[in-house]
Design an enzyme around this catalytic site. Structure first.
Site, PDB file in Angstrom:
ATOM      1  CG  HIS A  92      12.908  50.047  68.734  1.00 65.78           C
ATOM      2  ND1 HIS A  92      11.959  49.242  69.328  1.00 65.78           N
ATOM      3  CD2 HIS A  92      12.268  50.692  67.713  1.00 65.78           C
ATOM      4  CE1 HIS A  92      10.800  49.372  68.690  1.00 65.78           C
ATOM      5  NE2 HIS A  92      10.956  50.261  67.705  1.00 65.78           N
ATOM      6  CD  GLU A 129      11.913  51.486  64.561  1.00 59.04           C
ATOM      7  OE1 GLU A 129      11.062  52.274  65.021  1.00 59.04           O
ATOM      8  OE2 GLU A 129      11.708  50.251  64.460  1.00 59.04           O
ATOM      9  CG  HIS A 184       9.261  54.733  67.025  1.00 62.37           C
ATOM     10  ND1 HIS A 184       9.617  53.508  67.540  1.00 62.37           N
ATOM     11  CD2 HIS A 184       8.918  55.507  68.085  1.00 62.37           C
ATOM     12  CE1 HIS A 184       9.489  53.526  68.853  1.00 62.37           C
ATOM     13  NE2 HIS A 184       9.072  54.730  69.216  1.00 62.37           N
ATOM     14  CD  GLU A 266       6.317  54.396  63.676  1.00 63.87           C
ATOM     15  OE1 GLU A 266       7.353  54.166  63.008  1.00 63.87           O
ATOM     16  OE2 GLU A 266       5.958  53.702  64.646  1.00 63.87           O
TER      17      GLU A 266
END
Length: 304
Positions: A92, A129, A184, A266
């Site tokens: 992101h 995030e 992430h 993650e």
């Protein structure tokens, strides 16, 4: 007599000093023509719990210190990852929320189309995030560079938005990277905890063909999961994948379009209070960076 003595001393002093310099040069490591480079004291290992900030000085944005991950060798100058190229993809972008139209447009994921990018998730306190992944990416970059690797980030937070998922995949391909890791943090319901590594599924559809990278990506993913668990103390997520820390997916453009070994990590669930407490803790992020650095290093240095 006194005048002649002063003249003699004036002649001898520069000659003696020059001779002393020659002796020093010959006696010290690296002195003289063809000598080896001097042995340098090892850099302090700020990757240990309680260490320094660890952000790469060239990273910009938050943080400014150097050395967020493992340091190379033991002060002998050995660079175990010399000649290796790693691309780190911070998931992101903190600015995505300001550019909804741009990130919502669809792009190819190899087997179909999806939105260019998303804003990602955030903790209840508002730590995003995208902020987390940038901080961790800079720490990982510093650690890998200390081991001799060439490291590129897909972005460094200076872009107005993105890049899109297809561009993130191209970054690794164009660098001909030996390994790519996309960082992430999850946004699952509270109560679901832990980390997991997403591996590419074997896909041969449209412009996607992950078959050549499935094997090495699986090896990279397992090395990364083992190292991340060892350095952070985090447990594999029980709600995703095999419950052992890995999940396999065919719906992610960043994996489908990759031509080089690549996985997603993650790091935890931002929506769970206990995981969020880790993710927002600087000391934990230092250990997380160490886990990522050592996992990638293990993969790149093992004999295949």
């Amino acid at each position: 007599m006194g005048r002649r003595l002063l003249i003699a001393l004036g002649v001898l002093a520069p000659t003696c000093f020059a001779a002393w310099l020659v002796w020093q040069s010959a006696d010290q490591p690296g002195g003289g023509a063809g000598g080896s480079a001097p042995t340098l004291m090892p850099l302090p290992d700020h990757s240990q719990p309680g260490g320094g900030d660890g952000s790469d000085a060239s990273g910009g944005g938050s943080g400014g210190g150097n050395g967020g991950g493992a340091q190379a060798g033991s002060g002998t100058g050995r660079k175990p990852l010399a000649g290796k190229t790693v691309v780190i993809d911070p998931g992101h972008n903190p600015n995505n929320r300001k550019h909804a139209a741009a990130i919502n447009r669809s792009v190819s994921i190899g087997t179909g189309r999806k939105e260019c990018d998303t804003t990602g998730t955030a903790t209840a306190s508002g730590y995003s995030e995208a902020e987390f992944t940038l901080d961790l990416a800079r720490r990982v970059r510093a650690g890998l560079r200390a081991k001799g690797a060439t490291v590129e980030l897909t972005h460094n937070g200076r872009r107005p938005w993105g890049p899109c998922v297809d561009a993130r995949a191209r970054a690794g391909n164009q660098a001909d990277a030996d390994a790519v890791v996309s960082l992430h943090a999850d946004g699952a319901p509270a109560g679901r905890r832990g980390f997991h590594v997403i591996l590419p599924e074997s896909v041969n559809e449209g412009v996607a063909d992950t078959r050549p990278i499935v094997g090495p990506s699986r090896t990279l993913g397992h090395q990364l999961a083992d190292s991340f668990r060892r350095f952070t103390g985090s447990k594999p997520a029980s709600y995703a994948g095999d419950g052992e820390g890995t999940d396999t997916r065919a719906d992610l453009g960043g994996l489908n379009l990759s031509r080089v070994p690549k996985v997603f990590l993650e790091c935890g669930n931002m929506r769970d209070p206990r995981d969020a407490a880790d993710l927002t803790d600087r000391g934990w992020r230092v250990r997380a960076a160490r886990g990522v650095v050592e996992g990638i290093s293990d993969y790149l240095t093992e004999e295949r």
